[in-house]
Scaffold this active site. Structure first.
Site, mmCIF file in Angstrom:
data_model
loop_
_atom_site.group_PDB
_atom_site.id
_atom_site.type_symbol
_atom_site.label_atom_id
_atom_site.label_comp_id
_atom_site.label_asym_id
_atom_site.label_seq_id
_atom_site.Cartn_x
_atom_site.Cartn_y
_atom_site.Cartn_z
ATOM 1 N N ARG A 339 0.849 -1.198 0.000
ATOM 2 C CA ARG A 339 0.000 0.000 0.000
ATOM 3 C C ARG A 339 0.870 1.227 0.000
ATOM 4 O O ARG A 339 1.811 1.308 0.781
ATOM 5 C CB ARG A 339 -0.876 0.030 1.254
ATOM 6 C CG ARG A 339 -1.908 -1.020 1.189
ATOM 7 C CD ARG A 339 -2.995 -0.878 2.207
ATOM 8 N NE ARG A 339 -3.840 -2.040 1.993
ATOM 9 C CZ ARG A 339 -4.928 -2.330 2.641
ATOM 10 N NH1 ARG A 339 -5.353 -1.523 3.593
ATOM 11 N NH2 ARG A 339 -5.622 -3.402 2.361
ATOM 12 N N GLU A 341 1.405 4.222 1.371
ATOM 13 C CA GLU A 341 0.918 4.891 2.587
ATOM 14 C C GLU A 341 1.219 6.385 2.537
ATOM 15 O O GLU A 341 2.055 6.838 1.762
ATOM 16 C CB GLU A 341 1.572 4.266 3.824
ATOM 17 C CG GLU A 341 0.985 2.923 4.222
ATOM 18 C CD GLU A 341 -0.455 3.023 4.747
ATOM 19 O OE1 GLU A 341 -0.941 4.144 4.971
ATOM 20 O OE2 GLU A 341 -1.074 1.959 4.909
ATOM 21 N N ARG A 350 3.168 0.963 10.441
ATOM 22 C CA ARG A 350 2.601 1.549 9.218
ATOM 23 C C ARG A 350 3.644 1.448 8.119
ATOM 24 O O ARG A 350 4.628 2.176 8.113
ATOM 25 C CB ARG A 350 2.203 3.009 9.438
ATOM 26 C CG ARG A 350 1.550 3.631 8.201
ATOM 27 C CD ARG A 350 1.128 5.065 8.444
ATOM 28 N NE ARG A 350 -0.017 5.113 9.341
ATOM 29 C CZ ARG A 350 -1.281 4.943 8.948
ATOM 30 N NH1 ARG A 350 -1.545 4.756 7.684
ATOM 31 N NH2 ARG A 350 -2.258 4.982 9.825
ATOM 32 N N GLU A 432 -4.908 -0.405 14.935
ATOM 33 C CA GLU A 432 -5.712 -1.471 14.316
ATOM 34 C C GLU A 432 -4.735 -2.539 13.853
ATOM 35 O O GLU A 432 -3.869 -2.278 13.032
ATOM 36 C CB GLU A 432 -6.479 -0.898 13.117
ATOM 37 C CG GLU A 432 -7.418 -1.894 12.514
ATOM 38 C CD GLU A 432 -7.511 -1.812 11.003
ATOM 39 O OE1 GLU A 432 -7.537 -0.699 10.457
ATOM 40 O OE2 GLU A 432 -7.553 -2.887 10.377
ATOM 41 N N CYS A 461 -13.896 -12.159 5.178
ATOM 42 C CA CYS A 461 -12.441 -12.281 5.185
ATOM 43 C C CYS A 461 -11.894 -11.622 6.436
ATOM 44 O O CYS A 461 -12.560 -10.819 7.077
ATOM 45 C CB CYS A 461 -11.819 -11.671 3.928
ATOM 46 S SG CYS A 461 -11.962 -9.883 3.800
HETATM 47 N N1 SER Z 1 -8.964 -8.045 2.626
HETATM 48 C C1 SER Z 1 -9.244 -7.292 3.813
HETATM 49 C C2 SER Z 1 -8.543 -5.972 3.806
HETATM 50 O O1 SER Z 1 -7.779 -5.685 2.908
HETATM 51 C C3 SER Z 1 -8.870 -8.061 5.039
HETATM 52 O O2 SER Z 1 -7.509 -8.331 5.078
HETATM 53 O O3 SER Z 1 -8.735 -5.205 4.709
HETATM 54 ZN ZN ZN Z 2 -10.170 -9.686 2.374
#
Ligand code: SER
Ligand code: ZN
Length: 502
Positions: A339, A341, A350, A432, A461
């Site tokens: 990601r 960030e 992070r 989180e 998920c």
């Molecule tokens: N796929 C979900 C997310 O990206 C859980 O890991 O948050």
């Molecule tokens: Zn997921």
């Protein structure tokens, strides 16, 4: 909301007198009957599509239609053309293409011009009696694809999102653990660096983990596997780590993930001769010729793994699953997620590149919700009894809804995400560190997956972030294994410092 279209229908020949009479009657009939089909009785007629002007010019029929939200002008005009085609067929006159001369939408009061998307289909934006009017550049096939409806819907979503005050998450506490004695108040990233258990990688938000840190990751993985994943019957799979646009379109991420993904490109050709000068440039200058590379690549074809579960779905895409194999329970821990960030230097909590176990299940609605509850019970036991963490759980607006810009659009109680947060004593904030989501029928719908019983297929998920578990654990428990809960301490072996930097 008012819609207005001016369009021309091309005829195979100029209309004779009789044709014009047929047309006149067809217009009247359309306004009185055809356009009212399917519209509830109590709707004000001004809200319903209507031909407000018509004219014949040689072999063209020019029409102006207006509507509110019922039998919108783009639906009305096709309905009318079909009807007229069969009437004029008697005179052996055929109807050809439809040319859109102009298409305007007068938006509701309160909708401001900045909420209108900047898209090639929007030719102009004007103000009329204090309301915003948009001028669409659309073709007949855009109308058949209901593009105006989608544009209007998007503007409505943006308006709603603004009413939510730009908040992307609605947060509601579900559970709060007991507080725990403060054993440690340092920032674990600093200590991890000082001990040389981690070092920055060469890319942004990327770490290289030495054996000591990896041992912690693997310990947490083992706890998850032994205490949660295996008892609940999950089996390991390997999901791809490159998500194509097709996957991201079906998963819904294509609606908004752009500022956060790492894009993937491919070479225009695999021919070494095509790349020779770029290789030679490096040999001579010691620098990678990035601008030239940019000209020689295709794509982006998609993104590096972002949410981890979307790339599973092509495995079941287009299939009907037998009832006796449900709920399907699988997990993946085969690679990194990426990601982009927000900037700045962050600790291991992070990062742009991270490691996660992604748990995924699907079945009926009941099975899906039950599994989320079983996972929640398992996690609660692990955090309270094994890791002895100070943590809390909160219900948040589904992450995908936030990403898809459809905040608040879901009416279903069970659909949503529970975030698990751990206290970081060194700055008194909550991190989180994992989540559990019941995603409703979003993925099965996107990837057309059905179940034998004919009931709606649902899925869920749960992502377990290893960096974040480590950050949470070390923040609260520190670095002295003698102070660690038994469940962790007994799984950790002594690892000597295998690097000695001089
Ligand atoms: N796929 C979900 C997310 O990206 C859980 O890991 O948050
Ligand atoms: Zn997921």
């Amino acid at each position: 909301m008012r819609f207005q279209i001016e369009a021309a229908i091309q005829c195979s020949a100029a209309l004779p007198e009789e044709g014009i009479r047929i047309l006149e009657k067809a217009v009247q009939d359309a306004n009185e009957r055809l356009f009212r089909k399917g519209v509830p009785e109590n709707v004000d007629p001004v809200e319903i599509g209507r031909i407000t002007a018509w004219k014949v010019r040689d072999d063209q029929i020019l029409l102006t239609l207006e509507s509110g939200p019922y039998t919108r002008v783009h639906d009305a005009i096709f309905r009318f053309r079909k009807q007229l085609a069969s009437l004029l067929g008697r005179l052996r006159i055929g109807l050809r293409g439809l040319e859109v001369i102009s298409y305007r939408v007068l938006l509701d009061e309160g909708v401001t011009a900045d909420l209108v998307p900047r898209l090639p289909f929007i030719r102009g934006i004007a103000e009329r009696n204090g309301r915003v009017e948009i001028d669409l550049a659309v073709t007949a096939s855009d109308l058949e694809n209901r593009l105006p409806d989608r544009i209007v819907r998007l503007i409505e979503e943006k308006t709603q999102a603004r009413q939510y005050g730009g908040k992307t998450e609605h947060w509601q506490l579900l559970y709060q653990s007991e507080s725990r004695p403060r054993i440690y108040t340092g920032n674990p990233t600093d200590e991890l660096i000082a001990r040389k258990w981690i070092k920055h990688g060469s890319s942004r938000g990327q770490w290289i983990y030495a054996p000591q840190a990896v041992q912690l990751f693997r310990t947490f993985e083992r706890i998850v596997e032994e205490e949660i994943i295996r008892p609940l019957g999950f089996r390991e799979m390997i999901f791809p780590k490159l998500d194509t646009w097709d996957v991201l379109s079906r998963s819904g991420h294509a609606k908004g993930v752009y500022p956060e993904i790492y894009y993937v490109c491919t070479p225009k050709t695999r021919d070494p001769a095509y790349w020779e000068d770029i290789a030679d440039y490096f040999k001579v200058t010691g620098e990678v010729w990035v601008e030239k590379i940019r000209e020689r690549i295709d794509g982006p074809i998609g993104a590096m793994c972002y949410a981890q579960c979307p790339s599973f779905w092509p495995f079941v895409q287009g299939e009907t699953l037998a009832s006796d194999c449900l709920p399907i329970r699988v997990f993946d821990r085969s690679g990194t997620s990426h990601r982009y960030e927000s900037g700045g230097i962050h600790g291991i909590e992070r990062v742009d590149e991270f490691h996660r176990i992604e748990i995924l299940w699907l079945g009926t609605c009941d099975q899906t919700v039950e599994m989320a509850e079983a996972l929640h019970a398992g996690y609660s036991r692990v955090f309270n009894d094994l890791l002895e963490l100070e943590w809390r759980a909160a219900r948040v607006t589904p992450w995908f809804m936030a990403q898809e810009g459809m905040v608040g659009a879901c009416g279903c109680e069970s659909v949503g995400t529970t975030d698990y947060e751990a206290l970081l004593p060194y700055n008194e904030s909550w991190l989180e560190f994992q989540n559990v989501s019941v995603n409703g029928d979003k993925y099965p719908r996107g990837f057309t997956v059905k179940i034998q019983s004919g009931e709606e297929c649902w899925s869920g998920c749960s992502g377990i972030g290893l960096e974040r578990w480590t950050a949470a654990f070390l923040s609260q428990k520190g670095f002295d294994p003698a102070q660690w809960p038994e469940a962790v301490a007994k799984r950790i072996e002594e690892i000597p410092d295998i690097f000695r930097f001089l």
